[in-house]
Design an enzyme around this catalytic site. Structure first.
Site, PDB file in Angstrom:
ATOM      1  N   CYS A  22       0.306  -1.033   0.058  1.00  0.00           N
ATOM      2  CA  CYS A  22      -0.491  -0.188  -0.216  1.00  0.00           C
ATOM      3  C   CYS A  22       0.909   0.940  -0.233  1.00  0.00           C
ATOM      4  CB  CYS A  22      -0.804  -0.038   1.652  1.00  0.00           C
ATOM      5  SG  CYS A  22      -1.992   1.517   1.405  1.00  0.00           S
ATOM      6  N   GLN A  31     -10.803  18.161   8.419  1.00  0.00           N
ATOM      7  CA  GLN A  31      -9.490  17.967   8.460  1.00  0.00           C
ATOM      8  C   GLN A  31      -9.633  16.549   8.252  1.00  0.00           C
ATOM      9  OE1 GLN A  31      -6.446  20.516   8.717  1.00  0.00           O
ATOM     10  NE2 GLN A  31      -7.971  22.007   8.344  1.00  0.00           N
ATOM     11  N   CYS A  55      -0.853  22.862   5.648  1.00  0.00           N
ATOM     12  CA  CYS A  55      -0.512  21.481   5.231  1.00  0.00           C
ATOM     13  C   CYS A  55       0.711  21.468   4.053  1.00  0.00           C
ATOM     14  CB  CYS A  55      -1.620  20.945   4.386  1.00  0.00           C
ATOM     15  SG  CYS A  55      -2.207  21.552   2.518  1.00  0.00           S
TER      16      CYS A  55
HETATM   17  C1  LIG Z   1      -7.010  23.979   3.428  1.00  0.00           C
HETATM   18  S1  LIG Z   1      -8.424  23.733   3.197  1.00  0.00           S
HETATM   19  C2  LIG Z   1      -8.896  24.467   5.204  1.00  0.00           C
HETATM   20  C3  LIG Z   1     -10.453  25.031   5.301  1.00  0.00           C
HETATM   21  C4  LIG Z   1     -10.549  25.440   5.972  1.00  0.00           C
HETATM   22  N1  LIG Z   1     -10.041  26.374   7.495  1.00  0.00           N
HETATM   23  C5  LIG Z   1     -10.683  23.885   7.789  1.00  0.00           C
HETATM   24  O1  LIG Z   1     -10.083  24.479   8.488  1.00  0.00           O
HETATM   25  O2  LIG Z   1     -11.700  23.413   6.891  1.00  0.00           O
HETATM   26  C6  LIG Z   1      -8.223  25.391   1.927  1.00  0.00           C
HETATM   27  C7  LIG Z   1      -9.593  26.136   1.601  1.00  0.00           C
HETATM   28  O3  LIG Z   1      -8.960  26.897   0.969  1.00  0.00           O
HETATM   29  C8  LIG Z   1     -10.232  27.189   0.096  1.00  0.00           C
HETATM   30  N2  LIG Z   1      -9.442  28.146  -1.674  1.00  0.00           N
HETATM   31  C9  LIG Z   1      -8.815  26.679  -2.130  1.00  0.00           C
HETATM   32  N3  LIG Z   1      -8.391  27.978  -3.411  1.00  0.00           N
HETATM   33  C10 LIG Z   1      -9.060  29.735  -2.581  1.00  0.00           C
HETATM   34  C11 LIG Z   1      -8.834  30.765  -3.586  1.00  0.00           C
HETATM   35  N4  LIG Z   1      -7.868  31.257  -4.347  1.00  0.00           N
HETATM   36  N5  LIG Z   1      -9.139  31.816  -2.785  1.00  0.00           N
HETATM   37  C12 LIG Z   1     -10.109  31.358  -1.524  1.00  0.00           C
HETATM   38  N6  LIG Z   1     -10.354  30.218  -0.951  1.00  0.00           N
HETATM   39  C13 LIG Z   1      -9.779  29.163  -1.666  1.00  0.00           C
HETATM   40  C14 LIG Z   1     -10.769  26.250  -0.286  1.00  0.00           C
HETATM   41  O4  LIG Z   1     -12.147  25.789  -0.927  1.00  0.00           O
HETATM   42  C15 LIG Z   1     -10.529  25.172   1.042  1.00  0.00           C
HETATM   43  O5  LIG Z   1     -11.551  25.252   1.460  1.00  0.00           O
END
Ligand SMILES: C[S@@+](CC[C@H](N)C(=O)[O-])C[C@H]1O[C@@H](n2cnc3c(N)ncnc32)[C@H](O)[C@@H]1O
Length: 404
Positions: A64, A241, A362
């Site tokens: 895996c 998450q 991340c």
């Molecule tokens: C790592 S996730 C974090 C979401 C949230 N903070 C959480 O912990 O559940 C990153 C987020 O950024 C959003 N995202 C991606 N590209 C983006 C952009 N260009 N402008 C605004 N948001 C964006 C995604 O849809 C996603 O919800």
């Protein structure tokens, strides 16, 4: 045939010997023997094992690709992940104190994307071998929550019905408090009759919701997640998450980083992982590019009792970052971008007067690059914390606090 000594562990978890030669599943200090082709010793024989080496606990580890470092002691893996972050920061000329790491327990992964392929008889559902299209079934996976493992036969049944022998289905399964939430992509587009039979099947399979290529086909009851005091029903396949314990650790780190700020901007807010708990004591403006996620956040907030105001804005923060003059009204900012980081937004923050920034990332490399921009703008990186919600994998999640 070459004999090599491994000098360090690379970012993907491979041992690296001078050359460089990449040697999978080896550890620093080990002496290995084998054929080298294209800078890689694919099938090493371990001549001298490291004292950090252990027998990988998972029976699927050999085939895996989900895990990369099960053959090392837990402390070693945690130190390695912290070193990945430390090196990414030092490559940008940054040093910072490390808080004690969080490590999610085994069997705590609450969402996973499986690949499904129809076979002549039945189906195979599992994870790919590393950098390969070979699939491995993972009924004894040590990462997945037992509810996800228990659902594997159901995913196989669906793949046998609707999958193909040429392509693969991607089966994204999330444990919600109302039951399992399944989002499928990659199959043939469902027509009317397929809609009906899949809807019936989802009911019999006990799914809370089934979505196909983003379209909800069946919903026995809305899947929901309690976030702070709110119940949120995310759109199908939406980001959450990976484990509940890591979510709690990140929420605690973020709450600590923003302190007693009264008005907070939550950038890249998703469905409100940070906005909703913070709204117990602060007003929040949540910004995110996915309108459906913000709609879920807003609906959860409206039904919750005792939260301060949350406003939302759908906005692409890469192309259209919140500018310094608009950041001036916030006492703190939470920023949790995707892997690419938040270059444009970091530039705008660097030119702002926001007193505190809670950063979640991340990707240590893009985080360190954004951190440098903030530090050049006058911020101090007060602390960082590794939050290991991707046990045994090379992924590094982290939280951090910047202050002016
Ligand atoms: C790592 S996730 C974090 C979401 C949230 N903070 C959480 O912990 O559940 C990153 C987020 O950024 C959003 N995202 C991606 N590209 C983006 C952009 N260009 N402008 C605004 N948001 C964006 C995604 O849809 C996603 O919800």
């Amino acid at each position: 045939m070459a004999t090599l000594t491994i000098t360090r562990l690379g970012h993907q978890g491979d041992g690296i010997a001078e050359g460089p030669v990449f040697v999978p599943r080896t550890l620093p200090g080990e002496v290995v023997e084998g054929d080298v082709a294209d800078g890689r010793m694919a099938a090493p024989r371990i001549i001298t094992p490291s004292d950090q080496r252990i027998k990988a606990p998972c029976p699927h580890y050999r085939t895996c690709g989900g895990c990369a470092v099960q053959h090392a002691r837990e402390d070693f893996v945690t130190d390695w992940k912290q070193d990945i972050l430390r090196h990414a920061l030092s490559a940008q000329g940054i040093e910072a104190p490390f808080r004690a790491p969080h490590i999610s327990p085994l069997h705590s992964r609450r969402r996973a994307s499986f690949a499904g392929r129809r076979l002549r008889n039945g189906a195979l559902v599992g994870f790919h071998a590393r950098a390969s299209d070979v699939l491995t079934a993972v009924p004894d996976c040590m990462i997945l929550h037992p509810a996800l493992i228990a659902a594997l036969p159901m995913l196989e049944e669906l793949t046998a019905r609707e999958g193909s022998r040429k392509g693969e289905l991607t089966l994204s399964l999330t444990i919600s408090e109302a039951g399992l939430d399944l989002a499928v992509t990659g199959g043939k587009a469902p027509d009317g009759p397929m809609h009906a039979t899949l809807g019936q099947w989802a009911g019999q399979a006990g799914l809370a919701r089934l979505a196909w290529d983003g379209e909800v086909i069946a919903q026995e009851q809305p899947p929901f997640h309690t976030i702070g005091r709110a119940r949120v029903t995310p759109p199908p396949g939406a980001f959450l998450q990976a484990t509940k314990p890591a979510e709690a650790a990140l929420q605690a780190a973020v709450a600590d980083a923003v302190g007693d700020a009264g008005y907070i901007a939550d950038l890249f807010a998703g469905c409100g992982t940070f906005a909703l708990p913070l709204a117990e004591r602060a007003e929040i403006h949540a910004i995110e590019s996915d309108g459906a996620m913000l709609h879920a956040l807003d609906a959860g907030w409206r039904q919750a009792v005792g939260l301060k105001r949350i406003t939302t804005q759908t906005r692409d923060l890469f192309r259209n970052p919140v500018l310094p003059e608009d950041l001036a009204r916030f006492d703190a900012v939470v920023i949790d971008p995707p892997r690419a980081g938040a270059d444009a937004q970091a530039q705008a923050l660097a030119n702002s007067r926001v007193p505190a920034i809670a950063a979640v990332s991340c990707n240590p490399v893009s985080f360190a690059r954004d951190a440098k921009v903030l530090i050049q703008g006058g911020y101090r990186l007060n602390w960082v914390q590794v939050v290991d919600q991707f046990r045994f994998s090379p992924h590094v999640e982290l939280a951090a606090q910047f202050v002016r």
